[in-house]
Design a protein around this motif. Structure first.
Motif, mmCIF file in Angstrom:
data_model
loop_
_atom_site.group_PDB
_atom_site.id
_atom_site.type_symbol
_atom_site.label_atom_id
_atom_site.label_comp_id
_atom_site.label_asym_id
_atom_site.label_seq_id
_atom_site.Cartn_x
_atom_site.Cartn_y
_atom_site.Cartn_z
ATOM 1 N N ASP A 1 4.627 -25.862 -24.538
ATOM 2 C CA ASP A 1 4.225 -25.170 -25.765
ATOM 3 C C ASP A 1 4.970 -25.767 -26.949
ATOM 4 O OD1 ASP A 1 2.513 -23.486 -24.461
ATOM 5 O OD2 ASP A 1 3.832 -21.725 -24.524
ATOM 6 N N ARG A 2 4.225 -26.048 -28.016
ATOM 7 C CA ARG A 2 4.815 -26.557 -29.261
ATOM 8 C C ARG A 2 4.981 -25.389 -30.226
ATOM 9 N NH1 ARG A 2 3.349 -28.646 -34.331
ATOM 10 N NH2 ARG A 2 4.558 -30.483 -34.987
ATOM 11 N N LEU A 3 6.204 -25.170 -30.684
ATOM 12 C CA LEU A 3 6.538 -24.023 -31.521
ATOM 13 C C LEU A 3 7.017 -24.513 -32.885
ATOM 14 C CD1 LEU A 3 8.587 -22.128 -28.781
ATOM 15 C CD2 LEU A 3 6.166 -21.824 -29.321
ATOM 16 N N ALA A 4 6.306 -24.146 -33.930
ATOM 17 C CA ALA A 4 6.686 -24.559 -35.284
ATOM 18 C C ALA A 4 7.921 -23.794 -35.736
ATOM 19 C CB ALA A 4 5.537 -24.319 -36.249
ATOM 20 N N LEU A 5 8.868 -24.523 -36.348
ATOM 21 C CA LEU A 5 10.104 -23.915 -36.842
ATOM 22 C C LEU A 5 10.184 -23.936 -38.365
ATOM 23 C CD1 LEU A 5 12.726 -25.383 -34.334
ATOM 24 C CD2 LEU A 5 11.328 -23.326 -34.126
ATOM 25 N N GLY A 6 9.092 -24.264 -39.025
ATOM 26 C CA GLY A 6 9.110 -24.356 -40.476
ATOM 27 C C GLY A 6 8.533 -25.686 -40.913
ATOM 28 N N ASP A 7 8.735 -26.014 -42.160
ATOM 29 C CA ASP A 7 8.163 -27.229 -42.728
ATOM 30 C C ASP A 7 8.620 -28.468 -41.963
ATOM 31 O OD1 ASP A 7 6.998 -25.635 -44.599
ATOM 32 O OD2 ASP A 7 8.494 -26.016 -46.163
ATOM 33 N N GLU A 8 7.693 -29.149 -41.325
ATOM 34 C CA GLU A 8 7.898 -30.463 -40.708
ATOM 35 C C GLU A 8 8.855 -30.459 -39.507
ATOM 36 O OE1 GLU A 8 7.395 -33.905 -43.781
ATOM 37 O OE2 GLU A 8 8.901 -32.515 -44.573
ATOM 38 N N ILE A 9 9.230 -29.287 -39.009
ATOM 39 C CA ILE A 9 10.104 -29.216 -37.831
ATOM 40 C C ILE A 9 9.435 -28.346 -36.770
ATOM 41 C CG2 ILE A 9 12.341 -28.476 -36.920
ATOM 42 C CD1 ILE A 9 13.617 -29.162 -39.511
ATOM 43 N N ALA A 10 9.422 -28.842 -35.537
ATOM 44 C CA ALA A 10 8.858 -28.080 -34.426
ATOM 45 C C ALA A 10 9.624 -28.439 -33.165
ATOM 46 C CB ALA A 10 7.373 -28.395 -34.246
ATOM 47 N N THR A 11 9.572 -27.555 -32.179
ATOM 48 C CA THR A 11 10.135 -27.856 -30.868
ATOM 49 C C THR A 11 9.067 -27.640 -29.810
ATOM 50 O OG1 THR A 11 11.913 -27.405 -29.283
ATOM 51 C CG2 THR A 11 11.049 -25.516 -30.481
ATOM 52 N N THR A 12 9.046 -28.523 -28.833
ATOM 53 C CA THR A 12 8.205 -28.352 -27.656
ATOM 54 C C THR A 12 9.117 -28.018 -26.481
ATOM 55 O OG1 THR A 12 6.512 -29.891 -28.445
ATOM 56 C CG2 THR A 12 6.600 -29.486 -26.075
ATOM 57 N N VAL A 13 8.800 -26.936 -25.779
ATOM 58 C CA VAL A 13 9.576 -26.563 -24.596
ATOM 59 C C VAL A 13 9.212 -27.531 -23.468
ATOM 60 C CG1 VAL A 13 10.108 -24.737 -22.938
ATOM 61 C CG2 VAL A 13 9.576 -24.146 -25.316
ATOM 62 N N THR A 14 10.198 -28.251 -22.973
ATOM 63 C CA THR A 14 9.945 -29.272 -21.962
ATOM 64 C C THR A 14 10.360 -28.778 -20.577
ATOM 65 O OG1 THR A 14 12.092 -30.291 -22.478
ATOM 66 C CG2 THR A 14 10.135 -31.215 -23.541
ATOM 67 N N PRO A 15 9.674 -29.227 -19.533
ATOM 68 C CA PRO A 15 10.028 -28.808 -18.177
ATOM 69 C C PRO A 15 11.372 -29.370 -17.732
ATOM 70 C CG PRO A 15 8.294 -30.464 -18.119
ATOM 71 C CD PRO A 15 8.487 -30.102 -19.558
ATOM 72 N N ALA A 16 11.988 -28.689 -16.808
ATOM 73 C CA ALA A 16 13.251 -29.128 -16.199
ATOM 74 C C ALA A 16 13.255 -28.649 -14.759
ATOM 75 C CB ALA A 16 14.447 -28.559 -16.959
ATOM 76 N N TYR A 17 14.015 -29.338 -13.916
ATOM 77 C CA TYR A 17 14.177 -28.924 -12.523
ATOM 78 C C TYR A 17 15.472 -28.117 -12.406
ATOM 79 C CZ TYR A 17 10.567 -32.420 -11.428
ATOM 80 O OH TYR A 17 9.411 -33.163 -11.363
ATOM 81 N N HIS A 18 15.336 -26.817 -12.579
ATOM 82 C CA HIS A 18 16.527 -25.969 -12.569
ATOM 83 C C HIS A 18 16.137 -24.587 -12.050
ATOM 84 C CE1 HIS A 18 20.690 -25.391 -13.536
ATOM 85 N NE2 HIS A 18 20.454 -24.391 -14.370
ATOM 86 N N TRP A 19 16.858 -23.563 -12.466
ATOM 87 C CA TRP A 19 16.572 -22.181 -12.109
ATOM 88 C C TRP A 19 17.316 -21.300 -13.092
ATOM 89 C CZ3 TRP A 19 20.378 -18.834 -9.630
ATOM 90 C CH2 TRP A 19 21.627 -19.449 -9.456
ATOM 91 N N SER A 20 17.219 -19.979 -12.909
ATOM 92 C CA SER A 20 17.862 -19.096 -13.869
ATOM 93 C C SER A 20 18.116 -17.740 -13.238
ATOM 94 C CB SER A 20 16.974 -18.942 -15.110
ATOM 95 O OG SER A 20 17.638 -18.250 -16.137
ATOM 96 N N ASN A 21 19.169 -17.090 -13.678
ATOM 97 C CA ASN A 21 19.391 -15.680 -13.329
ATOM 98 C C ASN A 21 20.528 -15.129 -14.174
ATOM 99 O OD1 ASN A 21 21.733 -16.780 -12.062
ATOM 100 N ND2 ASN A 21 21.681 -15.219 -10.455
#
Length: 326
Positions: A173-193
């Protein structure tokens, strides 16, 4: 079946309706017997109780690109007049408890009161050495940044900081953070808790920042696995100008390989994604695993030489160190 208390969404190729997973990869799940085998082996090298650093005092705004190492996976990215923190941890311990758990051996590379105005916080996943609610509470009170994270992590943030401004995304998913800046959430091989009962109920990942001053990829925690995702990231998003790649918390390999890369694999990621420059992160602040504190730096140097990569292109970032990129 356990209920997911953080995220309610449709199944996907990496979510079974209750838990997230790494498709096609070796499981990251570890049981009590695995933990006992690791800890009873007594292989951990003793770290120093503290390591002195010289904290940086960053400017309020930077027109180009400057990155300052705070420690572990916490970095200040100053780019195109915006200030961004990754996985900020200013607490003394990476733990749900104040008096037990891994204690930092270096002070933060920027004193909290010396932070410039923070516009955005990028979170990679819910482990305590990356999502520290005490720090997020302080940041919200002083800076009220927009907090950006993979699916489900917002439930943890909002429980601690009810008024936090949160944006979540799935992998790619590409998420806009304002004028001319955005972040794309990239996959990783991990886990969470956060607790044993909520394993893999929040998504994990990295952030690929597009900015007028260049592309910066904050990898997050990851194993190397089959390496497929790193070529896909280059194919989908392009080669980053700067990659922030973990190099520590990797021993013993039988326990850690599925979730944390070692320096040899970090260099492989650097080459796979075609990064121009890289900073080695996720080492030297909290002792989470068995290797000596300085081992990641030594092994990174050796891995770069074997790969034929000039050492100035991939530098192990020390707390308080700052790096300008043109």
């Amino acid at each position: 079946m356990a209920r997911n208390r953080y995220y309610d969404g449709p199944p996907s190729d990496h979510f079974d309706g209750t838990r997230f997973f790494n498709p096609g990869q070796v499981s990251t799940d570890r049981g009590v017997s695995d933990m006992l085998r690791w800890k009873l082996a007594g292989g951990a090298v003793k770290w120093p109780a503290s390591v002195p650093i010289v904290p940086a005092k960053p400017e309020a705004r930077v027109a180009g690109l400057r990155i300052t190492m705070v420690g572990h996976a916490s970095l200040l990215i100053q780019v195109a007049g915006r200030n961004i923190l990754t996985d900020p941890v200013w607490s003394e311990r990476a733990s749900p408890f104040r008096r037990i758990g891994p204690k930092r051996v270096t002070a933060p590379g920027i004193a909290f009161n010396d932070l410039p105005p923070i516009d955005f916080v990028l979170l990679s996943h819910g482990h305590y050495d990356h999502l520290d609610v005490a720090t997020l509470q302080r940041l919200h009170a002083v800076h009220d940044p927009l907090m950006v994270m993979p699916l489900g992590n917002d439930a943890v943030v909002r429980a601690a900081v009810p008024a936090a401004r949160c944006v979540t995304g799935d992998w790619w998913d590409r998420l806009a953070l304002g004028d001319e800046i955005a972040t794309t959430v990239t996959p990783a091989y991990h886990w969470s808790n956060r607790w044993p009962s909520d394993t893999r109920m929040m998504l994990w990942g990295g952030h690929y920042l597009e900015t007028p001053a260049g592309a910066i990829w904050f990898v997050g925690d990851t194993g190397y696995g089959d390496g497929r995702i790193f070529g896909e990231i280059r194919g989908h998003l392009g080669a980053p100008d700067v990659a922030l790649i973990p190099i520590g918390a990797y021993a013993p390999r039988w326990f850690m390989a599925a979730q944390h890369v070692d320096p040899v694999e970090a260099v492989r990621i650097f080459c796979d994604v075609g990064a121009d420059r890289a900073l080695g992160i996720h080492w030297g602040t909290f002792q989470l695993t068995d290797e000596a504190r300085g081992a990641p730096v030594e092994e990174l140097s050796a891995a770069l030489e074997v790969a034929g990569v000039a050492p100035e292109r991939f530098v192990a970032a020390e707390a308080g160190g700052f790096f300008h990129f043109s």
